[in-house]
Enzyme design. Structure first.
Site, mmCIF file in Angstrom:
data_model
loop_
_atom_site.group_PDB
_atom_site.id
_atom_site.type_symbol
_atom_site.label_atom_id
_atom_site.label_comp_id
_atom_site.label_asym_id
_atom_site.label_seq_id
_atom_site.Cartn_x
_atom_site.Cartn_y
_atom_site.Cartn_z
ATOM 1 N N LYS A 79 -6.374 89.488 -6.326
ATOM 2 C CA LYS A 79 -7.174 88.629 -7.009
ATOM 3 C C LYS A 79 -8.595 89.251 -7.608
ATOM 4 O O LYS A 79 -9.055 88.548 -8.565
ATOM 5 C CB LYS A 79 -7.625 87.362 -6.015
ATOM 6 C CG LYS A 79 -6.235 86.755 -5.622
ATOM 7 C CD LYS A 79 -5.146 86.658 -6.437
ATOM 8 C CE LYS A 79 -3.773 86.414 -6.078
ATOM 9 N NZ LYS A 79 -2.608 86.510 -6.816
ATOM 10 N N ASP B 243 -1.842 83.232 -12.055
ATOM 11 C CA ASP B 243 -1.891 82.471 -10.846
ATOM 12 C C ASP B 243 -2.686 82.379 -9.900
ATOM 13 O O ASP B 243 -3.729 83.364 -9.992
ATOM 14 C CB ASP B 243 -0.320 83.153 -10.007
ATOM 15 C CG ASP B 243 0.126 82.124 -8.884
ATOM 16 O OD1 ASP B 243 0.906 82.699 -8.042
ATOM 17 O OD2 ASP B 243 0.077 80.918 -9.065
ATOM 18 N N ASN B 244 -2.753 81.691 -9.079
ATOM 19 C CA ASN B 244 -3.670 81.288 -7.902
ATOM 20 C C ASN B 244 -5.330 81.127 -8.303
ATOM 21 O O ASN B 244 -6.143 81.701 -7.555
ATOM 22 C CB ASN B 244 -3.478 82.475 -6.833
ATOM 23 C CG ASN B 244 -2.174 82.773 -6.599
ATOM 24 O OD1 ASN B 244 -1.582 83.996 -6.936
ATOM 25 N ND2 ASN B 244 -1.753 82.135 -6.001
ATOM 26 N N ASP C 28 -0.573 88.337 -11.066
ATOM 27 C CA ASP C 28 -0.382 87.505 -9.784
ATOM 28 C C ASP C 28 -0.587 88.737 -8.758
ATOM 29 O O ASP C 28 0.213 88.669 -7.842
ATOM 30 C CB ASP C 28 1.094 87.146 -9.718
ATOM 31 C CG ASP C 28 1.564 86.384 -8.581
ATOM 32 O OD1 ASP C 28 2.630 86.024 -8.412
ATOM 33 O OD2 ASP C 28 0.615 85.775 -8.073
ATOM 34 N N GLU D 81 1.969 77.448 -3.614
ATOM 35 C CA GLU D 81 3.618 77.458 -3.551
ATOM 36 C C GLU D 81 3.909 76.959 -2.086
ATOM 37 O O GLU D 81 3.330 77.172 -1.077
ATOM 38 C CB GLU D 81 3.939 78.723 -3.565
ATOM 39 C CG GLU D 81 3.376 79.899 -3.026
ATOM 40 C CD GLU D 81 2.208 80.552 -3.721
ATOM 41 O OE1 GLU D 81 1.828 79.972 -4.691
ATOM 42 O OE2 GLU D 81 1.903 81.785 -3.485
HETATM 43 N N1 LIG Z 1 0.194 96.824 -9.404
HETATM 44 C C1 LIG Z 1 -0.761 96.315 -8.515
HETATM 45 N N2 LIG Z 1 -2.024 96.590 -8.813
HETATM 46 C C2 LIG Z 1 -2.965 96.167 -7.760
HETATM 47 N N3 LIG Z 1 -2.693 95.399 -6.873
HETATM 48 C C3 LIG Z 1 -1.431 95.190 -6.552
HETATM 49 C C4 LIG Z 1 -0.587 95.510 -7.575
HETATM 50 N N4 LIG Z 1 0.777 94.973 -7.089
HETATM 51 C C5 LIG Z 1 0.421 94.233 -5.830
HETATM 52 N N5 LIG Z 1 -0.788 94.301 -5.587
HETATM 53 C C6 LIG Z 1 -1.489 93.828 -4.444
HETATM 54 C C7 LIG Z 1 -1.633 92.336 -4.094
HETATM 55 O O1 LIG Z 1 -0.049 91.835 -4.332
HETATM 56 C C8 LIG Z 1 -0.108 90.077 -3.856
HETATM 57 C C9 LIG Z 1 -1.349 89.566 -4.480
HETATM 58 N N6 LIG Z 1 -0.917 88.100 -4.356
HETATM 59 C C10 LIG Z 1 -1.653 87.622 -3.579
HETATM 60 O O2 LIG Z 1 -2.433 88.091 -2.545
HETATM 61 C C11 LIG Z 1 -1.359 85.977 -3.236
HETATM 62 C C12 LIG Z 1 -1.817 85.251 -2.075
HETATM 63 C C13 LIG Z 1 -1.445 83.977 -2.000
HETATM 64 C C14 LIG Z 1 -1.950 83.074 -0.918
HETATM 65 C C15 LIG Z 1 -2.155 83.994 0.704
HETATM 66 C C16 LIG Z 1 -2.606 83.385 1.712
HETATM 67 C C17 LIG Z 1 -2.941 82.257 1.542
HETATM 68 F F1 LIG Z 1 -3.479 81.461 2.800
HETATM 69 C C18 LIG Z 1 -2.860 81.297 0.485
HETATM 70 C C19 LIG Z 1 -2.610 81.992 -0.642
HETATM 71 C C20 LIG Z 1 -0.813 83.255 -2.779
HETATM 72 C C21 LIG Z 1 -0.297 84.008 -3.700
HETATM 73 O O3 LIG Z 1 0.430 83.287 -4.818
HETATM 74 C C22 LIG Z 1 -0.728 85.546 -4.081
HETATM 75 O O4 LIG Z 1 -0.120 85.593 -5.484
HETATM 76 MG MG LIG Z 2 0.401 84.324 -6.604
#
Ligand SMILES: Nc1ncnc2c1ncn2CCOCCNC(=O)c1cc(-c2ccc(F)cc2)cc(O)c1O
Ligand SMILES: [Mg+2]
Length: 214
Positions: free
Chosen positions: A144, A169-170, A141, A199
């Site tokens: 992406k 997810d996603n 999660d 969500e």
């Molecule tokens: N350990 C690691 N290593 C690397 N990278 C890492 C990390 N830990 C965190 N990160 C950084 C990224 O963390 C957040 C990632 N999640 C999302 O971006 C996300 C975005 C939406 C979304 C946004 C806007 C819309 F319009 C529509 C949907 C929905 C979701 O359910 C999402 O999960």
């Molecule tokens: Mg997500």
């Protein structure tokens, strides 16, 4: 300065949820994100699918990539068998600081190890740092564009075994086309798509469950 969204989520949890009651923490976050301010938790609809996959598997060793505020962390940890452990990797230190407090409020800190840092830096170090052989369940999660390279990295590092379940997810929104193409065409995976919604919205999204065949 204005508080951050994760800070506002934590204050709602402390105001509305009972300490040591994971379900009340989950409900408080879902209510706030549906009625007050959207946030990128897996949410209640996809969360129920996550619950069913986890409770069917009864995993001992779980890895979560991308903690955010700890919502899916506590959804998973609250149904793990005694002695089971969840390692969750979060890149953003501000998110990690909030997630630690949310996990503690739910009373699940004994089952969860939150590690700050990038997945690509930590995945190669998990075996020797945590004394873990392989994972039974992985929840993806995080960024992406890291789903596919990190899945290949977990394979290379020998962190997956016959039967390890990956749940992503996603896979529709924001979408992970390269990851989907890989797990759906590789002979090393048996994949299944759970159609759902992004969500707290009516937009399509879904979870992809992929069993590693070795
Ligand atoms: N350990 C690691 N290593 C690397 N990278 C890492 C990390 N830990 C965190 N990160 C950084 C990224 O963390 C957040 C990632 N999640 C999302 O971006 C996300 C975005 C939406 C979304 C946004 C806007 C819309 F319009 C529509 C949907 C929905 C979701 O359910 C999402 O999960
Ligand atoms: Mg997500």
């Amino acid at each position: 300065t204005r508080s951050s969204r994760p800070q506002r989520l934590l204050s709602v949890v402390k105001k509305r949820a009972a300490h040591g009651d994971p379900q009340s923490v989950i409900s408080a976050i879902d209510y706030f994100c549906r009625h007050n301010e959207w946030a990128m938790n897996v949410g209640d609809e996809k969360g129920c699918i996550l619950d069913s996959v986890v409770s069917e598997l009864n995993p001992e060793r779980v890895l979560e990539l991308g903690t955010y505020c700890g919502y899916s962390t506590i959804r998973i940890a609250r149904i793990l068998p005694p002695g089971a452990r969840l390692i969750t990797l979060e890149f953003n230190p501000d998110y990690a600081a909030i997630a630690r407090q949310v996990i503690a409020w739910a009373g699940l800190e004994d089952k969860v190890q939150l590690v700050e840092g990038a997945s690509e830096d930590w995945i190669p170090r998990i075996k020797e740092h945590f004394g873990i052989e392989t994972f039974d369940f992985v929840f993806l999660d995080h960024w992406k564009d890291r789903y596919l390279p990190d899945t290949k990295l977990m394979e290379e590092c020998g962190l997956l075994r016959k039967g390890t379940v990956l749940l992503a997810d996603n896979v529709i929104c924001p979408g992970v086309p390269d990851y989907l193409q890989y797990v759906r065409s590789s002979p090393s995976y048996e994949s299944y798509y759970f159609k759902s919604h992004l969500e707290y919205t009516q937009a399509e999204d879904g979870l992809e469950k992929s069993v590693f065949l070795g």
